[in-house]
Design an enzyme around this catalytic site. Structure first.
Site, PDB file in Angstrom:
ATOM      1  N   CYS A   1      43.665   0.562   3.182  1.00 47.91           N
ATOM      2  CA  CYS A   1      43.974   2.121   3.618  1.00 47.91           C
ATOM      3  C   CYS A   1      43.277   2.801   4.757  1.00 47.91           C
ATOM      4  CB  CYS A   1      43.866   2.992   2.145  1.00 47.91           C
ATOM      5  SG  CYS A   1      44.671   4.812   2.369  1.00 47.91           S
TER       6      CYS A   1
ATOM      7  N   HIS B   1      47.149   0.956  -2.027  1.00 48.46           N
ATOM      8  CA  HIS B   1      46.048   0.440  -2.676  1.00 48.46           C
ATOM      9  C   HIS B   1      46.326  -0.483  -3.893  1.00 48.46           C
ATOM     10  CE1 HIS B   1      43.062   3.516  -1.420  1.00 48.46           C
ATOM     11  NE2 HIS B   1      44.078   4.349  -1.261  1.00 48.46           N
TER      12      HIS B   1
ATOM     13  N   GLU C   1      44.194  -1.875  -5.903  1.00 46.41           N
ATOM     14  CA  GLU C   1      43.611  -1.840  -7.173  1.00 46.41           C
ATOM     15  C   GLU C   1      44.021  -1.055  -8.264  1.00 46.41           C
ATOM     16  OE1 GLU C   1      41.822   1.065  -4.067  1.00 46.41           O
ATOM     17  OE2 GLU C   1      42.952  -0.792  -4.013  1.00 46.41           O
TER      18      GLU C   1
END
Length: 508
Positions: free
Chosen positions: A78, A166, A168
Site C-alpha cells: 500500500c 493488504h 495481511e
C-alpha cells in the site's frame, strides 16, 4: 536469530498483522520504525514496507532510501508500494473514489514468483485514498483489479515487489499464499522458527546472560508472567524468586488457586496478603486514572519491600510481550493516554535492577504456544486476560471491601457458568462490572433499591479489536437469575453489547 524479515513501520494500523502472518509461517520477523532502521546484516532475508495513514504526496511524509537495502528483496504494501513508485519515476495521485473494501483480481501474472497460486478473481482488501497512476520503465504490472490497473508490480531486474492491497488481513483470501511466496520462495527463509526452537534458544540465552545471578519476578497468575517465569526457572532454577501479591482486587479464591498452581510448576514463590494496604490507598478515589496509579504505586511499594528481603538480587524479570515493545517505539511517538498500562512502570529505576524480558519478541498467541511446549497446565494457558488493576477498574466509582465482595460473587457465578456451559473457551475475555447506580426492584412483596451489574464477554484475537460475544439468551437468563437470587445487594443485571472500537473491553 539465524534469519529474519524486517518490517518497516510507517504507522499503519495493520503493521502488527503483517508480523503475525509471517510468524504463522514459522519465520521470525521484527517491526522497526522507518526512521530507526537497524543495520542490514546477512540475517535479514527480506524487507517489507508497511502501509500508512499518510500520503506520499504530503510534505514531510515518511520516507526511506531503498537503495541502502542492497540486494535484499523488498515488498512494498500500500503506502510502501506508492512510496517506491513515486521514488522510481512513477506517479501517485488522489483516487477519484476512495479505494476501500473488497476487490477482485482480474489480471494475475502467474509466471511471477510473488503471484504463484494466487487465483484469477481472488478477493483482496484495498484501503487507500491515493492510487498509483503510472510506474517507471524499470517496472511491470503483475496484477490488476477492475478499478486499479496497477494493483501489483515488480522491478524487472531486481527483487522489488509492490502491492496496493493488504495481504495481511483475512479479507484478502489468498494473502497468506502471497506472503509465503515472498518470505519463502523469494527471500529463501527456512521456516524453522518454532515454539520448540524458541524455548531451546531462549533457555540457553538466559543461562548465558544470568549465570548464577538471582532474579526477582512479580507473578499475576496470567499467561505472560507464568510463561516468562517458567522459562527463567528452566535456566536458573531456585535462583528465581517469584512474588505474588494479593491486592484485594483478585477474583474469588484466585490468590489460593494461583499459588497452588505455581507450586505445582515447581516455582520458588511467596504469596503476600496486602489487601488492606491497597484498600487504604484507594479510599475515596473515583477517577479511573487515579485508581490505576494508586494501585500501581502501592504494588511497587509492596514488591520493593519484599524484594529487599532477598539478598544480592541483580535482575528483575518481566512478562513484557512484543506488542508492548512495538507500541513503546511507535513511529507515531507517545500516543494520547487512553489508560495507564498495568505493567509495572518505573520499577527498574527505583530498584536499580537490570531487566530480563524473555517474551519481548512474542505475540500473545505465540506465548501460549511456547507455554504448551513448556507443558504448562492448559487451565493457566487458556485463562482469559485479566487487567493488572483487577476488579479495581471493574468497580466504577470508589472501592470498598463490600463492593469487592459483591463483584467477586457476581464474577464467580458468571465465569463458573461459562465453564459449566462449555462457553468459556469460546470467549476471549469475560467479566462483570459493578456500576455506580442503583435501581428499583421488587423481591417478594418488598421494593428494593440496589446495585446494577453489567456482564461483559468479547471475542477477539489479540484484544486490539473485539466484538461482543453472542451468548445464548437462555444462558444469560440463567446467570442473571442466579446473580440476583444469590448475591445480596444486586437487583439488576445487564449485558454489554458494545464492540471495540468504539468501546474498550474494560469499562475504565
Amino acid at each position: 536469530m539465524a534469519e529474519q524479515i524486517l518490517i518497516l513501520d510507517f504507522g499503519s494500523q495493520y503493521t502488527q498483522l503483517i508480523a503475525r502472518r509471517i510468524r504463522e509461517l514459522n519465520v521470525y520477523c521484527e517491526i522497526h520504525p522507518f526512521n530507526k532502521i537497524p543495520p542490514i546484516t546477512n540475517q535479514i532475508k527480506g524487507i517489507i514496507l508497511s502501509g500508512s495513514p499518510c500520503s506520499v504526496r504530503d510534505e514531510g511524509s515518511p520516507d526511506v532510501d531503498i537503495s541502502k537495502f542492497g540486494k535484499v528483496p523488498v515488498l512494498g504494501v500500500c503506502y510502501g508500494a506508492q512510496l517506491i513508485a513515486q521514488k522510481t519515476g512513477g506517479s501517485v495521485m488522489p483516487s477519484k473514489n476512495r479505494e476501500y473494501g473488497r476487490a477482485r483480481l482480474t489480471k494475475v501474472d502467474h509466471h511471477n514468483e510473488l503471484m504463484k497460486e494466487i487465483s484469477i478473481d481472488s478477493q483482496v482488501w484495498m484501503s487507500h485514498a491515493d492510487t498509483i497512476e503510472s510506474i517507471g520503465d524499470a517496472f511491470e504490472v503483475i496484477a490488476s483489479t477492475p478499478s486499479v490497473i496497477i494493483a501489483a508490480f515488480r522491478k524487472k531486474d531486481e527483487e522489488i515487489y509492490c502491492i496496493q492491497f493488504h495481504p495481511e488481513v483475512t479479507h484478502t483470501l489468498e494473502g497468506k499464499n502471497l506472503l509465503r511466496n515472498f518470505v519463502v520462495q523469494i527471500c529463501g527463509c527456512a521456516q524453522e522458527w518454532t515454539p520448540d526452537q524458541f524455548v531451546e534458544a531462549t533457555v540457553a540465552e538466559l543461562k548465558k546472560k544470568l549465570g548464577n545471578d538471582k532474579v526477582v519476578m512479580a507473578l499475576s497468575g496470567g499467561v505472560d508472567s507464568t510463561v516468562a517465569a517458567t522459562l527463567v526457572h528452566r535456566a536458573i532454577g531456585k535462583n528465581l524468586y517469584c512474588i505474588f501479591v494479593d491486592n484485594g482486587l483478585l477474583r474469588k479464591g484466585e490468590f489460593e488457586q494461583v499459588l497452588s498452581s505455581y507450586h505445582g510448576l515447581g516455582l520458588n514463590i511467596k504469596g503476600i496478603d496486602s489487601k488492606e494496604k491497597f484498600y487504604h490507598a484507594l479510599q475515596g478515589l473515583t477517577e479511573p486514572e487515579s485508581k490505576r496509579k494508586a494501585i500501581g504505586r502501592t504494588f511497587i511499594e509492596v514488591f520493593d519491600e519484599e524484594s529487599h528481603k532477598i539478598s544480592d538480587v541483580k535482575w528483575l524479570g518481566q512478562g513484557t510481550i512484543y506488542p508492548d515493545v512495538i507500541e513503546s517505539v511507535s513511529v507515531k511517538g507517545p500516543s494520547v493516554t487512553i489508560k495507564s498500562h498495568h505493567n509495572v512502570g518505573g520499577l527498574p529505576e527505583k530498584m536499580k535492577l537490570k531487566v530480563v524480558e524473555p517474551l519481548n519478541t512474542l505475540f500473545k498467541d505465540e506465548v501460549r504456544l511456547v507455554g504448551k511446549t513448556l507443558q504448562i497446565d492448559p487451565a493457566i494457558l487458556g485463562r482469559h486476560p485479566f487487567p493488572g488493576p483487577g476488579l479495581g477498574i471493574r468497580i466504577l466509582g470508589d472501592i470498598t471491601p463490600e463492593k469487592v465482595r459483591i463483584l467477586q460473587e457476581v464474577d464467580h457465578i458468571f465465569i463458573k457458568g461459562l465453564r459449566n456451559h462449555n462457553l468459556y473457551d469460546k470467549v476471549w475475555q469475560a467479566g462483570a462490572m459493578l456500576l455506580p447506580v442503583q435501581s428499583v426492584g421488587v423481591m417478594g412483596d418488598e421494593r428494593t433499591y440496589e446495585k446494577v451489574v453489567a456482564l461483559r464477554a468479547v471475542v477477539s484475537v489479540d484484544g486490539m479489536t473485539a466484538d461482543w460475544s453472542h451468548l445464548p439468551y437462555d444462558f444469560l437468563s440463567e446467570i442473571s437469575s442466579e446473580i440476583i437470587n444469590k448475591v445480596k445487594g444486586v437487583n439488576r443485571v445487564v449485558y454489554d453489547i458494545s464492540s471495540k472500537p468504539p468501546a474498550t473491553i474494560e469499562w475504565e
